[in-house]
Scaffold this motif. Structure first.
Motif, PDB file in Angstrom:
ATOM      1  N   VAL A 105       0.847  -1.187   0.000  1.00  0.00           N
ATOM      2  CA  VAL A 105       0.000   0.000   0.000  1.00  0.00           C
ATOM      3  C   VAL A 105       0.880   1.234   0.000  1.00  0.00           C
ATOM      4  CG1 VAL A 105      -1.762   1.318   1.258  1.00  0.00           C
ATOM      5  CG2 VAL A 105      -1.782  -1.194   1.353  1.00  0.00           C
ATOM      6  N   ARG A 106       0.615   2.146  -0.905  1.00  0.00           N
ATOM      7  CA  ARG A 106       1.219   3.472  -0.883  1.00  0.00           C
ATOM      8  C   ARG A 106       0.048   4.440  -0.796  1.00  0.00           C
ATOM      9  NH1 ARG A 106       4.303   0.487   0.456  1.00  0.00           N
ATOM     10  NH2 ARG A 106       6.342  -0.008  -0.385  1.00  0.00           N
ATOM     11  N   ALA A 107       0.057   5.255   0.250  1.00  0.00           N
ATOM     12  CA  ALA A 107      -1.131   6.047   0.559  1.00  0.00           C
ATOM     13  C   ALA A 107      -0.809   7.509   0.787  1.00  0.00           C
ATOM     14  CB  ALA A 107      -1.796   5.485   1.807  1.00  0.00           C
ATOM     15  N   GLN A 108      -1.711   8.335   0.311  1.00  0.00           N
ATOM     16  CA  GLN A 108      -1.695   9.757   0.621  1.00  0.00           C
ATOM     17  C   GLN A 108      -2.916  10.016   1.494  1.00  0.00           C
ATOM     18  OE1 GLN A 108      -1.575  11.776  -3.151  1.00  0.00           O
ATOM     19  NE2 GLN A 108       0.376  10.846  -3.702  1.00  0.00           N
ATOM     20  N   VAL A 109      -2.658  10.259   2.783  1.00  0.00           N
ATOM     21  CA  VAL A 109      -3.726  10.460   3.759  1.00  0.00           C
ATOM     22  C   VAL A 109      -3.350  11.673   4.611  1.00  0.00           C
ATOM     23  CG1 VAL A 109      -5.152   9.420   5.554  1.00  0.00           C
ATOM     24  CG2 VAL A 109      -4.074   7.952   3.824  1.00  0.00           C
ATOM     25  N   PRO A 110      -3.855  12.851   4.246  1.00  0.00           N
ATOM     26  CA  PRO A 110      -3.521  14.050   5.010  1.00  0.00           C
ATOM     27  C   PRO A 110      -3.935  13.921   6.480  1.00  0.00           C
ATOM     28  CG  PRO A 110      -4.617  14.628   2.947  1.00  0.00           C
ATOM     29  CD  PRO A 110      -4.719  13.132   3.112  1.00  0.00           C
ATOM     30  N   GLY A 111      -3.042  14.390   7.369  1.00  0.00           N
ATOM     31  CA  GLY A 111      -3.379  14.452   8.784  1.00  0.00           C
ATOM     32  C   GLY A 111      -3.208  13.170   9.562  1.00  0.00           C
ATOM     33  N   VAL A 112      -2.586  12.157   8.967  1.00  0.00           N
ATOM     34  CA  VAL A 112      -2.393  10.879   9.668  1.00  0.00           C
ATOM     35  C   VAL A 112      -0.903  10.624   9.834  1.00  0.00           C
ATOM     36  CG1 VAL A 112      -2.696   8.378   9.509  1.00  0.00           C
ATOM     37  CG2 VAL A 112      -4.545   9.877   8.836  1.00  0.00           C
ATOM     38  N   ASP A 113      -0.501  10.266  11.058  1.00  0.00           N
ATOM     39  CA  ASP A 113       0.900   9.915  11.292  1.00  0.00           C
ATOM     40  C   ASP A 113       1.095   8.416  11.014  1.00  0.00           C
ATOM     41  OD1 ASP A 113       0.788   8.309  13.939  1.00  0.00           O
ATOM     42  OD2 ASP A 113      -0.353  10.128  14.403  1.00  0.00           O
ATOM     43  N   ALA A 114       2.336   8.010  10.912  1.00  0.00           N
ATOM     44  CA  ALA A 114       2.670   6.632  10.529  1.00  0.00           C
ATOM     45  C   ALA A 114       2.133   5.602  11.516  1.00  0.00           C
ATOM     46  CB  ALA A 114       4.176   6.480  10.369  1.00  0.00           C
ATOM     47  N   THR A 115       2.184   5.890  12.811  1.00  0.00           N
ATOM     48  CA  THR A 115       1.707   4.934  13.816  1.00  0.00           C
ATOM     49  C   THR A 115       0.200   4.728  13.712  1.00  0.00           C
ATOM     50  OG1 THR A 115       3.508   5.561  15.292  1.00  0.00           O
ATOM     51  CG2 THR A 115       1.624   4.436  16.291  1.00  0.00           C
ATOM     52  N   THR A 116      -0.532   5.829  13.588  1.00  0.00           N
ATOM     53  CA  THR A 116      -1.991   5.739  13.438  1.00  0.00           C
ATOM     54  C   THR A 116      -2.342   5.024  12.152  1.00  0.00           C
ATOM     55  OG1 THR A 116      -2.280   7.779  14.695  1.00  0.00           O
ATOM     56  CG2 THR A 116      -4.129   7.080  13.317  1.00  0.00           C
ATOM     57  N   ALA A 137      -3.621 -18.748   3.728  1.00  0.00           N
ATOM     58  CA  ALA A 137      -2.418 -18.321   3.021  1.00  0.00           C
ATOM     59  C   ALA A 137      -1.665 -17.302   3.857  1.00  0.00           C
ATOM     60  CB  ALA A 137      -2.794 -17.702   1.670  1.00  0.00           C
ATOM     61  N   GLU A 138      -0.411 -17.142   3.561  1.00  0.00           N
ATOM     62  CA  GLU A 138       0.379 -16.105   4.218  1.00  0.00           C
ATOM     63  C   GLU A 138       0.078 -14.773   3.539  1.00  0.00           C
ATOM     64  OE1 GLU A 138       4.983 -14.630   4.670  1.00  0.00           O
ATOM     65  OE2 GLU A 138       4.604 -16.729   4.187  1.00  0.00           O
ATOM     66  N   ILE A 139      -0.415 -13.813   4.304  1.00  0.00           N
ATOM     67  CA  ILE A 139      -0.707 -12.484   3.770  1.00  0.00           C
ATOM     68  C   ILE A 139       0.202 -11.493   4.475  1.00  0.00           C
ATOM     69  CG2 ILE A 139      -2.447 -10.677   3.493  1.00  0.00           C
ATOM     70  CD1 ILE A 139      -4.570 -12.926   3.598  1.00  0.00           C
ATOM     71  N   THR A 140       0.991 -10.773   3.702  1.00  0.00           N
ATOM     72  CA  THR A 140       1.825  -9.738   4.269  1.00  0.00           C
ATOM     73  C   THR A 140       1.367  -8.388   3.732  1.00  0.00           C
ATOM     74  OG1 THR A 140       3.470  -9.867   2.495  1.00  0.00           O
ATOM     75  CG2 THR A 140       3.817 -11.284   4.423  1.00  0.00           C
ATOM     76  N   VAL A 141       1.503  -7.359   4.557  1.00  0.00           N
ATOM     77  CA  VAL A 141       1.110  -6.006   4.163  1.00  0.00           C
ATOM     78  C   VAL A 141       2.270  -5.065   4.436  1.00  0.00           C
ATOM     79  CG1 VAL A 141      -0.516  -4.116   4.499  1.00  0.00           C
ATOM     80  CG2 VAL A 141      -1.307  -6.477   4.721  1.00  0.00           C
ATOM     81  N   ASP A 142       2.699  -4.364   3.394  1.00  0.00           N
ATOM     82  CA  ASP A 142       3.709  -3.318   3.489  1.00  0.00           C
ATOM     83  C   ASP A 142       2.990  -2.026   3.151  1.00  0.00           C
ATOM     84  OD1 ASP A 142       5.775  -1.496   3.178  1.00  0.00           O
ATOM     85  OD2 ASP A 142       6.632  -2.467   1.418  1.00  0.00           O
ATOM     86  N   ALA A 143       2.656  -1.223   4.160  1.00  0.00           N
ATOM     87  CA  ALA A 143       1.896   0.001   3.965  1.00  0.00           C
ATOM     88  C   ALA A 143       2.717   1.217   4.383  1.00  0.00           C
ATOM     89  CB  ALA A 143       0.601  -0.053   4.757  1.00  0.00           C
ATOM     90  N   GLN A 144       2.771   2.213   3.494  1.00  0.00           N
ATOM     91  CA  GLN A 144       3.519   3.423   3.781  1.00  0.00           C
ATOM     92  C   GLN A 144       2.737   4.652   3.355  1.00  0.00           C
ATOM     93  OE1 GLN A 144       7.441   3.312   2.042  1.00  0.00           O
ATOM     94  NE2 GLN A 144       7.762   1.177   2.649  1.00  0.00           N
ATOM     95  N   LEU A 145       2.813   5.681   4.193  1.00  0.00           N
ATOM     96  CA  LEU A 145       2.249   6.974   3.836  1.00  0.00           C
ATOM     97  C   LEU A 145       3.218   7.684   2.897  1.00  0.00           C
ATOM     98  CD1 LEU A 145       0.976   8.223   7.296  1.00  0.00           C
ATOM     99  CD2 LEU A 145      -0.441   7.684   5.305  1.00  0.00           C
ATOM    100  N   GLU A 146       2.670   8.434   1.954  1.00  0.00           N
ATOM    101  CA  GLU A 146       3.494   9.217   1.036  1.00  0.00           C
ATOM    102  C   GLU A 146       3.088  10.673   1.118  1.00  0.00           C
ATOM    103  OE1 GLU A 146       2.810   7.381  -2.769  1.00  0.00           O
ATOM    104  OE2 GLU A 146       4.520   6.061  -2.474  1.00  0.00           O
ATOM    105  N   GLY A 147       4.041  11.529   0.805  1.00  0.00           N
ATOM    106  CA  GLY A 147       3.790  12.963   0.635  1.00  0.00           C
ATOM    107  C   GLY A 147       3.023  13.568   1.734  1.00  0.00           C
TER     108      GLY A 147
END
Length: 147
Positions: A105-116, A137-147
């Motif tokens: 996941v690459r996300a642009q979410v104004p007003g949200v910090d990485a921990t939240t 199944a093995e499901i992995t999630v790599d999620a990062q906030l951008e910009g």
């Protein structure tokens, strides 16, 4: 009562190695005429699809919806989500088995910090119906906030 029911029919002609499957009678018509082959599944797609590609599309779209919903419930709707699913077909005890779905996941979410954001992503992962379908199944999630 079901929230939604969708269907698709595959007509297969020929052997596994040389044959071709064609989708028809899909609920939306969007996949009608699309072909699937063993070669497109295990070697080069060549313009044809595979069950794993269809599962990846299902998982990425479902996860996107679950994450958008969960972010909205936290009063932090996303500006943009780009969700990729990579589904793997691996030999397990000599039998082809779908073993993993790696969500990125690459996300642009104004007003949200990485921990939240990480906490909200965890909630969404538990909400996504396709993730629950893949429970074995093995499901992995790599999620990062951008910009």
């Amino acid at each position: 009562m079901s929230i939604a029911v969708r269907s698709a029919t595959t007509t297969w002609d020929g052997s596994l190695a040389q044959g071709t499957g064609t989708f028809g009678d899909t609920s939306s018509g969007a996949l009608d005429g699309q072909e699937v082959t063993w070669v497109s599944r295990t070697e080069a797609p060549g313009g044809k699809t595979s069950p794993e590609e269809l599962l990846a599309a299902a998982h990425s779209s479902c996860f996107s919806m679950a994450l958008a919903l969960t972010l909205g419930e936290h009063k932090t709707p996303p500006q943009r989500l780009v969700v990729t699913s990579e589904v793997s077909l691996d030999p397990v005890d000599g039998v082809p088995t779908i073993t993993t779905s790696k969500i990125t996941v690459r996300a642009q979410v104004p007003g949200v910090d990485a921990t939240t954001f990480a906490s909200i992503v965890d909630e969404a992962a538990k909400l996504c119906p396709v993730s629950r379908l893949f429970a074995g199944a093995e499901i992995t999630v790599d999620a990062q906030l951008e910009g």
